[in-house]
Design a protein around this motif. Structure first.
Motif, PDB file in Angstrom:
ATOM      1  N   THR A  65       0.800  -1.228   0.000  1.00 14.81           N
ATOM      2  CA  THR A  65       0.000   0.000   0.000  1.00 14.81           C
ATOM      3  C   THR A  65       0.832   1.276   0.000  1.00 14.81           C
ATOM      4  OG1 THR A  65      -0.124   0.150   2.418  1.00 14.81           O
ATOM      5  CG2 THR A  65      -1.772  -1.225   1.308  1.00 14.81           C
ATOM      6  N   GLY A  66       2.119   1.177   0.381  1.00 16.13           N
ATOM      7  CA  GLY A  66       2.935   2.366   0.536  1.00 16.13           C
ATOM      8  C   GLY A  66       2.600   3.166   1.774  1.00 16.13           C
ATOM      9  N   ASN A  67       1.731   2.649   2.616  1.00 16.42           N
ATOM     10  CA  ASN A  67       1.308   3.318   3.847  1.00 16.42           C
ATOM     11  C   ASN A  67       2.130   2.760   5.009  1.00 16.42           C
ATOM     12  OD1 ASN A  67      -0.028   4.344   6.114  1.00 16.42           O
ATOM     13  ND2 ASN A  67      -2.077   3.950   5.297  1.00 16.42           N
ATOM     14  N   LYS A  68       2.861   3.624   5.698  1.00 13.56           N
ATOM     15  CA  LYS A  68       3.695   3.191   6.826  1.00 13.56           C
ATOM     16  C   LYS A  68       2.976   3.312   8.168  1.00 13.56           C
ATOM     17  CE  LYS A  68       7.046   2.511   3.942  1.00 13.56           C
ATOM     18  NZ  LYS A  68       7.339   1.116   3.509  1.00 13.56           N
ATOM     19  N   GLU A  69       1.758   3.859   8.146  1.00 15.36           N
ATOM     20  CA  GLU A  69       1.012   4.044   9.395  1.00 15.36           C
ATOM     21  C   GLU A  69       0.260   2.760   9.753  1.00 15.36           C
ATOM     22  OE1 GLU A  69       1.023   6.870  11.418  1.00 15.36           O
ATOM     23  OE2 GLU A  69       2.729   7.309  10.122  1.00 15.36           O
ATOM     24  N   VAL A  70       1.016   1.690   9.914  1.00 15.09           N
ATOM     25  CA  VAL A  70       0.457   0.381  10.240  1.00 15.09           C
ATOM     26  C   VAL A  70       1.225  -0.150  11.443  1.00 15.09           C
ATOM     27  CG1 VAL A  70      -0.052  -1.954   9.403  1.00 15.09           C
ATOM     28  CG2 VAL A  70      -0.092  -0.013   7.802  1.00 15.09           C
ATOM     29  N   TYR A  71       0.509  -0.478  12.506  1.00 14.71           N
ATOM     30  CA  TYR A  71       1.139  -0.824  13.780  1.00 14.71           C
ATOM     31  C   TYR A  71       0.612  -2.161  14.290  1.00 14.71           C
ATOM     32  CZ  TYR A  71       2.074   4.126  13.366  1.00 14.71           C
ATOM     33  OH  TYR A  71       2.458   5.349  12.891  1.00 14.71           O
ATOM     34  N   VAL A  72       1.481  -2.880  14.979  1.00 14.76           N
ATOM     35  CA  VAL A  72       1.136  -4.190  15.518  1.00 14.76           C
ATOM     36  C   VAL A  72       1.027  -4.124  17.035  1.00 14.76           C
ATOM     37  CG1 VAL A  72       2.020  -6.526  15.919  1.00 14.76           C
ATOM     38  CG2 VAL A  72       2.121  -5.534  13.623  1.00 14.76           C
ATOM     39  N   HIS A  73      -0.013  -4.752  17.563  1.00 14.05           N
ATOM     40  CA  HIS A  73      -0.206  -4.899  19.005  1.00 14.05           C
ATOM     41  C   HIS A  73      -0.454  -6.372  19.296  1.00 14.05           C
ATOM     42  CE1 HIS A  73      -0.819  -0.493  19.216  1.00 14.05           C
ATOM     43  NE2 HIS A  73      -1.452  -0.681  18.064  1.00 14.05           N
ATOM     44  N   LEU A  74       0.201  -6.884  20.292  1.00 11.05           N
ATOM     45  CA  LEU A  74       0.111  -8.307  20.611  1.00 11.05           C
ATOM     46  C   LEU A  74      -0.937  -8.537  21.693  1.00 11.05           C
ATOM     47  CD1 LEU A  74       1.573 -10.967  19.797  1.00 11.05           C
ATOM     48  CD2 LEU A  74       2.961 -10.680  21.860  1.00 11.05           C
ATOM     49  N   LEU A  75      -1.897  -9.425  21.396  1.00  8.45           N
ATOM     50  CA  LEU A  75      -2.975  -9.702  22.354  1.00  8.45           C
ATOM     51  C   LEU A  75      -3.651 -11.017  22.008  1.00  8.45           C
ATOM     52  CD1 LEU A  75      -4.834  -8.654  24.700  1.00  8.45           C
ATOM     53  CD2 LEU A  75      -6.278  -7.656  22.901  1.00  8.45           C
ATOM     54  N   ASP A  76      -3.892 -11.830  23.022  1.00  7.58           N
ATOM     55  CA  ASP A  76      -4.694 -13.037  22.888  1.00  7.58           C
ATOM     56  C   ASP A  76      -6.097 -12.706  23.378  1.00  7.58           C
ATOM     57  OD1 ASP A  76      -5.997 -15.500  23.143  1.00  7.58           O
ATOM     58  OD2 ASP A  76      -4.160 -16.562  23.707  1.00  7.58           O
ATOM     59  N   MET A  77      -7.071 -12.717  22.479  1.00 11.64           N
ATOM     60  CA  MET A  77      -8.431 -12.305  22.829  1.00 11.64           C
ATOM     61  C   MET A  77      -9.124 -13.246  23.792  1.00 11.64           C
ATOM     62  SD  MET A  77      -9.227  -9.396  21.394  1.00 11.64           S
ATOM     63  CE  MET A  77     -11.019  -9.423  21.405  1.00 11.64           C
ATOM     64  N   SER A  78      -8.559 -14.422  24.031  1.00 17.44           N
ATOM     65  CA  SER A  78      -9.176 -15.352  24.986  1.00 17.44           C
ATOM     66  C   SER A  78      -8.794 -15.043  26.427  1.00 17.44           C
ATOM     67  CB  SER A  78      -8.784 -16.791  24.655  1.00 17.44           C
ATOM     68  OG  SER A  78      -7.428 -17.050  25.002  1.00 17.44           O
ATOM     69  N   GLU A  79      -7.847 -14.131  26.641  1.00 20.86           N
ATOM     70  CA  GLU A  79      -7.378 -13.791  27.991  1.00 20.86           C
ATOM     71  C   GLU A  79      -8.048 -12.495  28.434  1.00 20.86           C
ATOM     72  OE1 GLU A  79      -3.130 -13.819  28.129  1.00 20.86           O
ATOM     73  OE2 GLU A  79      -2.996 -15.807  27.205  1.00 20.86           O
ATOM     74  N   ALA A  80      -9.140 -12.640  29.177  1.00 27.27           N
ATOM     75  CA  ALA A  80     -10.011 -11.510  29.486  1.00 27.27           C
ATOM     76  C   ALA A  80      -9.274 -10.369  30.185  1.00 27.27           C
ATOM     77  CB  ALA A  80     -11.188 -11.984  30.341  1.00 27.27           C
ATOM     78  N   GLN A  81      -8.460 -10.683  31.175  1.00 25.19           N
ATOM     79  CA  GLN A  81      -7.761  -9.629  31.889  1.00 25.19           C
ATOM     80  C   GLN A  81      -6.804  -8.883  30.967  1.00 25.19           C
ATOM     81  OE1 GLN A  81      -6.346 -10.307  35.933  1.00 25.19           O
ATOM     82  NE2 GLN A  81      -4.426  -9.260  35.451  1.00 25.19           N
ATOM     83  N   LYS A  82      -6.130  -9.620  30.088  1.00 24.53           N
ATOM     84  CA  LYS A  82      -5.201  -8.984  29.150  1.00 24.53           C
ATOM     85  C   LYS A  82      -5.954  -8.078  28.161  1.00 24.53           C
ATOM     86  CE  LYS A  82      -1.493 -10.838  30.826  1.00 24.53           C
ATOM     87  NZ  LYS A  82      -0.865 -12.002  30.180  1.00 24.53           N
ATOM     88  N   VAL A  83      -7.174  -8.454  27.818  1.00 23.07           N
ATOM     89  CA  VAL A  83      -7.958  -7.599  26.927  1.00 23.07           C
ATOM     90  C   VAL A  83      -8.291  -6.276  27.626  1.00 23.07           C
ATOM     91  CG1 VAL A  83     -10.078  -7.388  25.574  1.00 23.07           C
ATOM     92  CG2 VAL A  83      -8.914  -9.596  25.711  1.00 23.07           C
ATOM     93  N   TRP A  84      -8.680  -6.364  28.891  1.00 17.14           N
ATOM     94  CA  TRP A  84      -8.910  -5.135  29.670  1.00 17.14           C
ATOM     95  C   TRP A  84      -7.644  -4.278  29.705  1.00 17.14           C
ATOM     96  CZ3 TRP A  84     -13.217  -2.964  30.623  1.00 17.14           C
ATOM     97  CH2 TRP A  84     -14.359  -3.651  31.039  1.00 17.14           C
ATOM     98  N   GLU A  85      -6.529  -4.914  30.013  1.00 13.83           N
ATOM     99  CA  GLU A  85      -5.263  -4.189  30.119  1.00 13.83           C
ATOM    100  C   GLU A  85      -4.919  -3.495  28.802  1.00 13.83           C
ATOM    101  OE1 GLU A  85      -2.439  -7.090  31.339  1.00 13.83           O
ATOM    102  OE2 GLU A  85      -3.318  -7.368  33.323  1.00 13.83           O
ATOM    103  N   PHE A  86      -5.087  -4.225  27.723  1.00 14.93           N
ATOM    104  CA  PHE A  86      -4.770  -3.664  26.410  1.00 14.93           C
ATOM    105  C   PHE A  86      -5.627  -2.432  26.122  1.00 14.93           C
ATOM    106  CE2 PHE A  86      -5.953  -3.356  21.911  1.00 14.93           C
ATOM    107  CZ  PHE A  86      -4.719  -3.031  21.376  1.00 14.93           C
TER     108      PHE A  86
END
Length: 337
Positions: free
Chosen positions: A88-109
């Motif tokens: 795409t030529g677009n550099k405004e793409v960012y990665v965030h690591l998260l397992d959606m099955s871990e409820a507390q981690k989803v809150w934290e994220f």
């Protein structure tokens, strides 16, 4: 008789979910709906490293949007990010690591994201799973429910404050046609009763997502909500979870781009934003969330009770002091920024 008629209606309609169904529907699409720039708008897509999630990320990045990829595997996500940026030529793409099955981690994220970013215009709840045998997360939640329903509920609820103060906010949740043969079941959210049937559990989760979307649409006037059936797309996830179906449907499945089309339309087009909030879509059209003569309708009080149960489960996993979490650390969230 109504059960029989609805099953017949379902199977008569499944051709709409195939590649031919998309090609027929697309003849009526308004091409200019996607002739838009979304420069300056931010989009979060869960499960964006492959399949329709990645296809949606590419389509949005091509139109100038800032894309936040929320993924479970860092290496695969980083590779996908590089692919998206290169294509795409677009550099405004960012990665965030998260397992959606871990409820507390989803809150934290969600808490961390709100602290770090000033706006979020569109959330696309795309990540999902179909664990074939009953598994329980470390927090005691059945894995499919934890990922497909509770994780979606927590992420969306946690990001409400950020969405509501952003311009023209939207939340899109990827459901599935399987849910049309499921009635909302509130008495066994963890699939503890009877034999475990993974496809049925998955379909029930997808019905739950549609109900969540409808209820959110009623309660949050400042955000536009929609759920969508992407059709049957030829993705790695489909091949892995339903190999026999994937083999039988070779040549008839939609491409990932065709599967992502309605998600992109809902995320960026003015036409989608003008529709009532809370509806269920297929191929850029609002469609009924129940088959004709369906037994799948639930009383309004049962749907409200379901939302109350989700709120209780979400609250039980919410960290007591969200402010203590750091903005770095792979166990919470990781960004390429």
């Amino acid at each position: 008789m109504s059960l029989y008629r609805n099953i017949i209606s379902f199977f008569k309609g499944i051709h709409e979910y195939t590649r031919n169904g998309f090609e027929t529907a697309s003849a009526h699409f308004v091409d200019s709906d996607l002739d838009v720039s979304v420069v300056g708008r931010s989009f979060m897509i869960t499960g964006a490293n492959s399949g329709i999630g990645k296809a949606a990320a590419i389509a949005i990045a091509k139109r100038g949007g800032t894309v936040h990829m929320v993924c479970r595997n860092w290496e695969r996500a980083e590779q996908a990010r590089e692919d998206i940026c290169r294509e795409t030529g677009n550099k405004e793409v960012y990665v965030h690591l998260l397992d959606m099955s871990e409820a507390q981690k989803v809150w934290e994220f969600a808490e961390l994201f709100k602290k770090r970013y000033r706006s979020l215009n569109v959330l696309i709840n795309n990540a999902g799973c179909m664990v074939t045998s009953r598994e329980v997360s470390t927090e005691g939640f059945e894995k499919n429910f934890a990922t497909n329903t509770l994780g979606v509920y927590i992420l969306t609820k946690g990001l409400f404050p950020l969405l509501e103060r952003s311009s023209n906010p939207r939340v899109i949740t990827v459901s599935a046609g399987d849910m049309l043969l499921q009635k909302l079941r509130t008495t066994d959210l963890q699939s503890e009763k009877g034999p475990y049937d993974a496809p049925m559990v998955y379909a029930q989760n997808k019905r739950q997502q549609v109900v969540m979307t409808q209820e959110w649409g009623k309660d949050h006037a400042g955000v536009h909500f929609a759920s969508a059936h992407p059709g049957w797309a030829d993705t790695a996830a489909v091949a892995a979870t339903t190999p026999r179906f994937h083999r039988l449907m070779q040549g008839r499945l939609r491409t990932a781009e065709q599967g992502a089309d309605t998600l992109v339309w809902l995320a960026v087009s003015n036409s989608a934003g003008a529709t009532p909030s809370g509806l269920f879509f297929q191929d850029r059209q609002a469609v009924p969330a129940h088959l004709p003569l369906a037994w799948t309708h639930s009383p309004a009080e049962e749907e409200l009770a379901f939302m109350g149960l989700l709120d209780e489960l979400a609250a039980s996993s919410r960290p007591p002091a969200a402010g203590r979490f750091r903005l770095s650390g792979q166990s919470v969230a990781q960004s390429s920024v």
